[in-house]
Design a protein around this motif. Structure first.
Motif, PDB file in Angstrom:
ATOM      1  N   ASP A   1       3.139  -4.215 -16.066  1.00  0.00           N
ATOM      2  CA  ASP A   1       2.004  -4.426 -15.176  1.00  0.00           C
ATOM      3  C   ASP A   1       1.840  -5.862 -14.697  1.00  0.00           C
ATOM      4  O   ASP A   1       0.931  -6.150 -13.918  1.00  0.00           O
ATOM      5  CB  ASP A   1       0.714  -3.916 -15.822  1.00  0.00           C
ATOM      6  N   ASN A   2       2.718  -6.778 -15.139  1.00  0.00           N
ATOM      7  CA  ASN A   2       2.689  -8.131 -14.574  1.00  0.00           C
ATOM      8  C   ASN A   2       3.655  -8.260 -13.404  1.00  0.00           C
ATOM      9  O   ASN A   2       3.939  -9.366 -12.938  1.00  0.00           O
ATOM     10  CB  ASN A   2       3.034  -9.174 -15.642  1.00  0.00           C
ATOM     11  N   GLY A   3       4.137  -7.132 -12.910  1.00  0.00           N
ATOM     12  CA  GLY A   3       5.094  -7.140 -11.801  1.00  0.00           C
ATOM     13  C   GLY A   3       4.440  -7.429 -10.465  1.00  0.00           C
ATOM     14  O   GLY A   3       3.227  -7.605 -10.344  1.00  0.00           O
ATOM     15  N   PHE A   4       5.265  -7.445  -9.434  1.00  0.00           N
ATOM     16  CA  PHE A   4       4.775  -7.707  -8.090  1.00  0.00           C
ATOM     17  C   PHE A   4       5.732  -7.104  -7.075  1.00  0.00           C
ATOM     18  O   PHE A   4       6.865  -6.711  -7.389  1.00  0.00           O
ATOM     19  CB  PHE A   4       4.607  -9.206  -7.834  1.00  0.00           C
ATOM     20  N   GLY A   5       5.267  -7.037  -5.854  1.00  0.00           N
ATOM     21  CA  GLY A   5       6.085  -6.556  -4.757  1.00  0.00           C
ATOM     22  C   GLY A   5       5.681  -7.258  -3.481  1.00  0.00           C
ATOM     23  O   GLY A   5       4.823  -8.148  -3.489  1.00  0.00           O
ATOM     24  N   LEU A   6       6.305  -6.873  -2.391  1.00  0.00           N
ATOM     25  CA  LEU A   6       5.993  -7.438  -1.082  1.00  0.00           C
ATOM     26  C   LEU A   6       5.610  -6.317  -0.124  1.00  0.00           C
ATOM     27  O   LEU A   6       6.269  -5.270  -0.095  1.00  0.00           O
ATOM     28  CB  LEU A   6       7.177  -8.215  -0.524  1.00  0.00           C
ATOM     29  N   ALA A   7       4.548  -6.561   0.651  1.00  0.00           N
ATOM     30  CA  ALA A   7       4.105  -5.610   1.660  1.00  0.00           C
ATOM     31  C   ALA A   7       4.081  -6.321   3.000  1.00  0.00           C
ATOM     32  O   ALA A   7       3.388  -7.330   3.159  1.00  0.00           O
ATOM     33  CB  ALA A   7       2.709  -5.084   1.316  1.00  0.00           C
ATOM     34  N   ALA A   8       4.856  -5.830   3.948  1.00  0.00           N
ATOM     35  CA  ALA A   8       4.859  -6.404   5.292  1.00  0.00           C
ATOM     36  C   ALA A   8       4.029  -5.508   6.199  1.00  0.00           C
ATOM     37  O   ALA A   8       4.259  -4.296   6.259  1.00  0.00           O
ATOM     38  CB  ALA A   8       6.286  -6.526   5.816  1.00  0.00           C
ATOM     39  N   VAL A   9       3.055  -6.086   6.873  1.00  0.00           N
ATOM     40  CA  VAL A   9       2.215  -5.335   7.804  1.00  0.00           C
ATOM     41  C   VAL A   9       2.287  -6.042   9.152  1.00  0.00           C
ATOM     42  O   VAL A   9       1.760  -7.147   9.316  1.00  0.00           O
ATOM     43  CB  VAL A   9       0.756  -5.256   7.313  1.00  0.00           C
ATOM     44  N   GLY A  10       2.989  -5.414  10.078  1.00  0.00           N
ATOM     45  CA  GLY A  10       3.244  -6.098  11.341  1.00  0.00           C
ATOM     46  C   GLY A  10       4.038  -7.360  11.084  1.00  0.00           C
ATOM     47  O   GLY A  10       5.099  -7.323  10.448  1.00  0.00           O
ATOM     48  N   GLU A  11       3.537  -8.499  11.526  1.00  0.00           N
ATOM     49  CA  GLU A  11       4.229  -9.778  11.332  1.00  0.00           C
ATOM     50  C   GLU A  11       3.748 -10.542  10.102  1.00  0.00           C
ATOM     51  O   GLU A  11       4.226 -11.641   9.831  1.00  0.00           O
ATOM     52  CB  GLU A  11       4.037 -10.660  12.573  1.00  0.00           C
ATOM     53  N   LYS A  12       2.831  -9.955   9.332  1.00  0.00           N
ATOM     54  CA  LYS A  12       2.327 -10.609   8.129  1.00  0.00           C
ATOM     55  C   LYS A  12       2.975 -10.009   6.885  1.00  0.00           C
ATOM     56  O   LYS A  12       3.332  -8.834   6.862  1.00  0.00           O
ATOM     57  CB  LYS A  12       0.806 -10.465   8.028  1.00  0.00           C
ATOM     58  N   ALA A  13       3.115 -10.830   5.852  1.00  0.00           N
ATOM     59  CA  ALA A  13       3.656 -10.354   4.579  1.00  0.00           C
ATOM     60  C   ALA A  13       2.700 -10.746   3.464  1.00  0.00           C
ATOM     61  O   ALA A  13       2.154 -11.857   3.450  1.00  0.00           O
ATOM     62  CB  ALA A  13       5.032 -10.961   4.323  1.00  0.00           C
ATOM     63  N   TYR A  14       2.488  -9.834   2.528  1.00  0.00           N
ATOM     64  CA  TYR A  14       1.590 -10.065   1.405  1.00  0.00           C
ATOM     65  C   TYR A  14       2.348  -9.863   0.100  1.00  0.00           C
ATOM     66  O   TYR A  14       3.178  -8.952  -0.011  1.00  0.00           O
ATOM     67  CB  TYR A  14       0.422  -9.082   1.430  1.00  0.00           C
ATOM     68  N   LYS A  15       2.061 -10.690  -0.879  1.00  0.00           N
ATOM     69  CA  LYS A  15       2.558 -10.478  -2.223  1.00  0.00           C
ATOM     70  C   LYS A  15       1.531  -9.603  -2.927  1.00  0.00           C
ATOM     71  O   LYS A  15       0.354  -9.968  -3.005  1.00  0.00           O
ATOM     72  CB  LYS A  15       2.724 -11.815  -2.947  1.00  0.00           C
ATOM     73  N   VAL A  16       1.953  -8.445  -3.426  1.00  0.00           N
ATOM     74  CA  VAL A  16       1.010  -7.487  -4.004  1.00  0.00           C
ATOM     75  C   VAL A  16       1.237  -7.369  -5.503  1.00  0.00           C
ATOM     76  O   VAL A  16       2.372  -7.435  -5.997  1.00  0.00           O
ATOM     77  CB  VAL A  16       1.110  -6.107  -3.325  1.00  0.00           C
TER      78      VAL A  16
ATOM     79  N   ASP B   1      -3.959  -4.119  -6.723  1.00  0.00           N
ATOM     80  CA  ASP B   1      -4.267  -4.526  -5.357  1.00  0.00           C
ATOM     81  C   ASP B   1      -4.358  -3.293  -4.456  1.00  0.00           C
ATOM     82  O   ASP B   1      -3.801  -2.221  -4.766  1.00  0.00           O
ATOM     83  CB  ASP B   1      -3.183  -5.458  -4.807  1.00  0.00           C
ATOM     84  N   THR B   2      -5.040  -3.460  -3.328  1.00  0.00           N
ATOM     85  CA  THR B   2      -5.178  -2.382  -2.342  1.00  0.00           C
ATOM     86  C   THR B   2      -4.918  -2.958  -0.954  1.00  0.00           C
ATOM     87  O   THR B   2      -5.410  -4.036  -0.616  1.00  0.00           O
ATOM     88  CB  THR B   2      -6.588  -1.765  -2.401  1.00  0.00           C
ATOM     89  N   LEU B   3      -4.139  -2.234  -0.165  1.00  0.00           N
ATOM     90  CA  LEU B   3      -3.779  -2.663   1.185  1.00  0.00           C
ATOM     91  C   LEU B   3      -4.399  -1.706   2.198  1.00  0.00           C
ATOM     92  O   LEU B   3      -4.333  -0.484   2.031  1.00  0.00           O
ATOM     93  CB  LEU B   3      -2.258  -2.658   1.334  1.00  0.00           C
ATOM     94  N   VAL B   4      -5.018  -2.247   3.240  1.00  0.00           N
ATOM     95  CA  VAL B   4      -5.562  -1.452   4.334  1.00  0.00           C
ATOM     96  C   VAL B   4      -4.687  -1.686   5.563  1.00  0.00           C
ATOM     97  O   VAL B   4      -4.519  -2.822   6.010  1.00  0.00           O
ATOM     98  CB  VAL B   4      -7.023  -1.831   4.631  1.00  0.00           C
ATOM     99  N   ILE B   5      -4.111  -0.608   6.098  1.00  0.00           N
ATOM    100  CA  ILE B   5      -3.167  -0.691   7.218  1.00  0.00           C
ATOM    101  C   ILE B   5      -3.807  -0.031   8.436  1.00  0.00           C
ATOM    102  O   ILE B   5      -4.190   1.146   8.392  1.00  0.00           O
ATOM    103  CB  ILE B   5      -1.851   0.031   6.876  1.00  0.00           C
ATOM    104  N   THR B   6      -3.942  -0.782   9.525  1.00  0.00           N
ATOM    105  CA  THR B   6      -4.550  -0.254  10.749  1.00  0.00           C
ATOM    106  C   THR B   6      -3.755  -0.741  11.965  1.00  0.00           C
ATOM    107  O   THR B   6      -2.746  -1.428  11.834  1.00  0.00           O
ATOM    108  CB  THR B   6      -6.019  -0.722  10.881  1.00  0.00           C
ATOM    109  N   ASP B   7      -4.226  -0.351  13.137  1.00  0.00           N
ATOM    110  CA  ASP B   7      -3.710  -0.882  14.417  1.00  0.00           C
ATOM    111  C   ASP B   7      -2.232  -0.591  14.647  1.00  0.00           C
ATOM    112  O   ASP B   7      -1.518  -1.385  15.267  1.00  0.00           O
ATOM    113  CB  ASP B   7      -3.971  -2.386  14.513  1.00  0.00           C
ATOM    114  N   ASN B   8      -1.767   0.548  14.129  1.00  0.00           N
ATOM    115  CA  ASN B   8      -0.405   1.001  14.431  1.00  0.00           C
ATOM    116  C   ASN B   8       0.672   0.012  13.970  1.00  0.00           C
ATOM    117  O   ASN B   8       1.734  -0.108  14.575  1.00  0.00           O
ATOM    118  CB  ASN B   8      -0.259   1.246  15.932  1.00  0.00           C
ATOM    119  N   MET B   9       0.411  -0.697  12.871  1.00  0.00           N
ATOM    120  CA  MET B   9       1.337  -1.700  12.363  1.00  0.00           C
ATOM    121  C   MET B   9       2.441  -1.061  11.513  1.00  0.00           C
ATOM    122  O   MET B   9       2.188  -0.137  10.741  1.00  0.00           O
ATOM    123  CB  MET B   9       0.596  -2.720  11.498  1.00  0.00           C
TER     124      MET B   9
END
Length: 269
Positions: free
Chosen positions: A193-208, A212-220
């Protein structure tokens, strides 16, 4: 947008994460949170007072008794990684309850506007579709497990599509990059549970991270990656739009070449 959680376990009670009435997350059009009950504790529900909303309750861990109308079922889940989910889906105004049978029972709760009248349904076992996707292409770098609890085909009366994805360590999911106009929520867990991943949404990238919770909108587009050594789980919920139900994702055309039968992937092996 990313909503950062605490990597430690959620506290007892209900933790609200995504809210329809919050300007930052209102585009999702869903309420989402985590309910944690102590043994013997009961959550009673009869629908939200502000508008007609359907409700989805997914058991993440522990043992619980789900009750609705004149039915009840006792179920348990010791691992989101190896076991399929149990899920109760009820329409607006339907009375239901969840009682913890173990010291700790954790349930993901989602609601969305829906004035349709439909029969409550409890999903589990063979009814939940589980697929290995990405196997045999791209040197298996996007191999993952996708579990669909219900979708437009199996539940056309719902305004939601609900499922789970297991991304193997060092692999990608939601890949090739795809998009859809309907909003979506991802809620993450990792093992260890100390792991991590990467989430790319459009041109942005988040370390998750865990919780954590990600909200994806705007057809990204929203491809995901798990760091080597860490498996990544996410519960996902898609909300249908009026007259535009979610049927399937739209792959980014600049990356669809890799799905061709004889695509040349480096290294060539």
């Amino acid at each position: 947008m990313i909503i950062q959680g605490d990597s430690s376990p959620f506290p007892f009670g209900y933790t609200s994460i995504v809210k329809m009435n919050d300007d930052k997350t209102r585009k999702a059009g869903m309420n989402f949170g985590i309910l944690v009950l102590k043994k013997g504790e009961v959550m009673n529900g009869s629908g939200e007072k502000s508008g007609k909303k359907e409700r989805v309750c997914v058991l993440l861990s522990g043992e619980a008794c789900f009750s609705w109308r004149d039915q009840s079922v006792n179920v348990g889940r010791t691992s989101i990684w190896t076991q399929k989910p149990w899920c109760l889906h009820v329409p607006s105004g339907e009375s239901m309850s969840i009682r913890a049978l173990s010291d700790r029972a954790e349930v993901a709760v989602l609601t969305a506007f829906n004035d349709r009248v439909f029969e409550p349904h409890f999903y589990g076992g063979g009814e939940v579709k589980s697929e290995e996707r990405g196997k045999g292409i791209l040197n298996d770098t996007s191999e993952r497990i996708v579990r669909t609890i219900f979708d437009y085909k199996s539940a056309p009366h719902s305004n939601l599509v609900i499922g789970e994805t297991i991304t193997f360590p060092g692999r990608w999911s939601s890949y090739p990059p795809h998009s859809h106009m309907q909003p979506e929520i991802y809620h993450y867990r990792f093992t260890p549970d100390n792991g991590f991943g990467l989430a790319a949404v459009g041109e942005k990238a988040y370390k998750v991270y865990n919780n954590d919770t990600l909200v994806i909108t705007d057809n990204m587009t929203h491809p995901q990656a798990a760091a080597p050594g860490y498996a990544m789980y996410y519960l996902w919920a898609i909300r249908h739009l009026p007259q535009e139900p979610y049927l399937e994702p739209k792959d980014d055309p600049s990356h669809t070449w890799m799905l061709e039968k004889d695509a040349k992937i480096w290294p060539n092996r």
